[in-house]
Design a protein around this motif. Structure first.
Motif, mmCIF file in Angstrom:
data_model
loop_
_atom_site.group_PDB
_atom_site.id
_atom_site.type_symbol
_atom_site.label_atom_id
_atom_site.label_comp_id
_atom_site.label_asym_id
_atom_site.label_seq_id
_atom_site.Cartn_x
_atom_site.Cartn_y
_atom_site.Cartn_z
ATOM 1 N N TYR A 231 49.401 40.388 31.602
ATOM 2 C CA TYR A 231 48.587 40.799 32.667
ATOM 3 C C TYR A 231 49.258 39.272 33.103
ATOM 4 O O TYR A 231 47.937 39.165 34.095
ATOM 5 N N VAL A 232 50.572 39.191 32.496
ATOM 6 C CA VAL A 232 50.442 37.223 33.191
ATOM 7 C C VAL A 232 50.844 37.640 35.059
ATOM 8 O O VAL A 232 50.089 36.083 35.043
ATOM 9 N N LYS A 233 50.944 38.180 35.540
ATOM 10 C CA LYS A 233 51.138 38.304 37.041
ATOM 11 C C LYS A 233 50.032 38.265 37.860
ATOM 12 O O LYS A 233 49.869 38.038 38.607
ATOM 13 N N TYR A 234 49.126 39.153 36.989
ATOM 14 C CA TYR A 234 47.533 38.887 37.646
ATOM 15 C C TYR A 234 46.657 37.660 37.529
ATOM 16 O O TYR A 234 45.758 37.804 38.026
ATOM 17 N N HIS A 235 47.175 36.615 36.484
ATOM 18 C CA HIS A 235 46.327 35.622 36.159
ATOM 19 C C HIS A 235 45.376 35.881 35.231
ATOM 20 O O HIS A 235 43.759 35.458 36.352
ATOM 21 N N PRO A 236 44.758 36.690 34.751
ATOM 22 C CA PRO A 236 43.545 36.956 34.285
ATOM 23 C C PRO A 236 42.814 35.843 34.043
ATOM 24 O O PRO A 236 41.245 35.809 34.123
ATOM 25 N N ALA A 237 42.957 34.893 33.354
ATOM 26 C CA ALA A 237 42.304 33.574 32.907
ATOM 27 C C ALA A 237 42.249 33.110 34.110
ATOM 28 O O ALA A 237 40.106 33.238 34.148
ATOM 29 N N THR A 238 42.975 32.885 34.975
ATOM 30 C CA THR A 238 41.952 31.948 36.373
ATOM 31 C C THR A 238 40.470 32.541 37.214
ATOM 32 O O THR A 238 39.838 32.401 37.242
ATOM 33 N N LEU A 239 41.433 34.507 36.754
ATOM 34 C CA LEU A 239 40.421 35.160 38.168
ATOM 35 C C LEU A 239 39.008 34.681 37.189
ATOM 36 O O LEU A 239 37.664 35.094 37.376
ATOM 37 N N THR A 240 38.767 34.914 35.911
ATOM 38 C CA THR A 240 37.839 34.763 35.393
ATOM 39 C C THR A 240 36.743 33.889 35.631
ATOM 40 O O THR A 240 35.473 33.823 35.466
ATOM 41 N N VAL A 241 37.588 32.527 34.643
ATOM 42 C CA VAL A 241 36.756 31.048 35.366
ATOM 43 C C VAL A 241 36.275 31.273 36.819
ATOM 44 O O VAL A 241 35.298 30.589 37.154
ATOM 45 N N VAL A 242 36.663 31.762 38.009
ATOM 46 C CA VAL A 242 36.399 31.241 39.043
ATOM 47 C C VAL A 242 35.454 32.447 39.336
ATOM 48 O O VAL A 242 34.425 32.211 40.079
ATOM 49 N N ALA A 244 32.973 33.332 36.903
ATOM 50 C CA ALA A 244 32.413 32.620 36.544
ATOM 51 C C ALA A 244 31.775 31.329 37.117
ATOM 52 O O ALA A 244 30.653 31.068 37.658
ATOM 53 N N LEU A 245 32.420 30.619 38.456
ATOM 54 C CA LEU A 245 31.554 29.989 39.422
ATOM 55 C C LEU A 245 31.892 30.547 40.464
ATOM 56 O O LEU A 245 30.526 29.813 40.872
#
Length: 305
Positions: A231-242, A244-245
């Protein structure tokens, strides 16, 4: 005190420290390759005891147990002070490795003079890129939630197991561990120690997630994984950190610590990824001891200071 008298009677708990053996599944003929000893924190000590003396006794006793349990190496982390026990570790055959830690200071709505991100140009560009990723994910129907049932935890665990499969150092607990985290979460703010599992979902499939432990006003991001390639175009790692914050801010957390950031190499993709969220890097020590004598001597020489 009389010569030879035990300063701490057996009925008195002089100190305690958290230590575990972690194992990978592997060949019975090579147990050393699939077990490691982990020790967390400086320990807790009773009143009136010599902390340094008790810590030294604990370290030697635990090290001997790990050797008997065929652990390839012992790793000691989460020290409150960088120089804590330096002489004791050296005497016991351990060597220090500099380790990176990243902490995000979370601004609440009442902190009018504080920005969530630093204002330099690089971080401003990072913030704008993250906002574009969030907007794209919302348009695609991606949503965030806390783990609500065992089925979601099972999906999350399968994703993590695949993510960590080829990583040498990180060893996952059994799935039951994460099921207990999900089932025992409480929103009771009077409980200073809480934990939760956060998920990023696309078409009800888990594409990212993390576990977070909260202690009063501090939170620790423990395990994090995402299906970045699929799911590279959805950037799941970035969304997960956001996510969490955002959760940390809603729960009144002031600091979010990213655990296991890694060795501070000049190039560290995971560290650089986390720094785009406005965190502050700092260096600490982790202490290691390898059970293979000649290899431990070599590593002690390489990491001499």
């Amino acid at each position: 005190m009389a010569a030879g008298q035990d300063p701490y009677p057996t009925t008195h708990i002089a100190g305690q420290i958290l230590a575990i053996v972690r194992r990978r599944k592997g060949l019975l003929l090579l147990p050393h390759l699939f077990a490691q000893g982990r020790i967390y924190g400086e320990g807790v000590y009773g009143d009136g005891v010599d902390k340094e003396e008790v810590f030294e006794a604990l370290l030697h006793a635990i090290t001997r147990k790990f050797v008997r349990r065929l652990c390839l190496y012992v790793e000691f982390s989460n020290l409150g002070s960088k120089m804590f026990g330096y002489r004791i570790f050296r005497t016991a055959g351990y060597f220090p490795v500099r380790w990176m830690q990243i902490t995000n200071h979370i601004a609440s709505a009442d902190d009018a003079d504080t920005d969530a991100y630093p204002t330099d140009e690089r971080n401003q560009a990072d913030q704008e890129r993250i906002e574009r990723h969030i907007a794209r994910s919302q348009a695609a129907g991606i949503r965030h939630c806390r783990a609500e049932n065992k089925e979601q935890v099972a999906q999350f665990y399968t994703m993590m197991r695949n993510y960590y499969r080829f990583k040498l150092q990180r060893i996952l607990p059994r799935r039951r561990f994460f099921e207990v985290l999900q089932s025992t979460f409480t929103d009771d703010e009077s409980n200073p120690a809480r934990h939760l599992t956060l998920l990023t979902l696309y078409k009800e499939k888990v594409i990212g997630g993390c576990t977070m432990v909260i202690n009063d006003k501090e939170a620790f991001l423990w395990y994090i994984a995402a299906r970045r390639k699929v799911y590279v175009k959805y950037h799941p790692a970035t969304l997960t950190v956001v996510h969490a914050l955002q959760e940390a801010e809603q729960m009144g957390v002031k600091q979010l610590h990213f655990m296991n950031t890694g060795i501070p190499f000049r190039k560290n993709r995971y560290r650089d990824f986390l720094l785009q969220f406005g965190g502050n890097p700092s260096s600490s020590y982790r202490w290691f001891r390898v059970s293979i004598g000649w290899l431990n001597k070599l590593l002690r020489w390489i990491y001499r200071e």
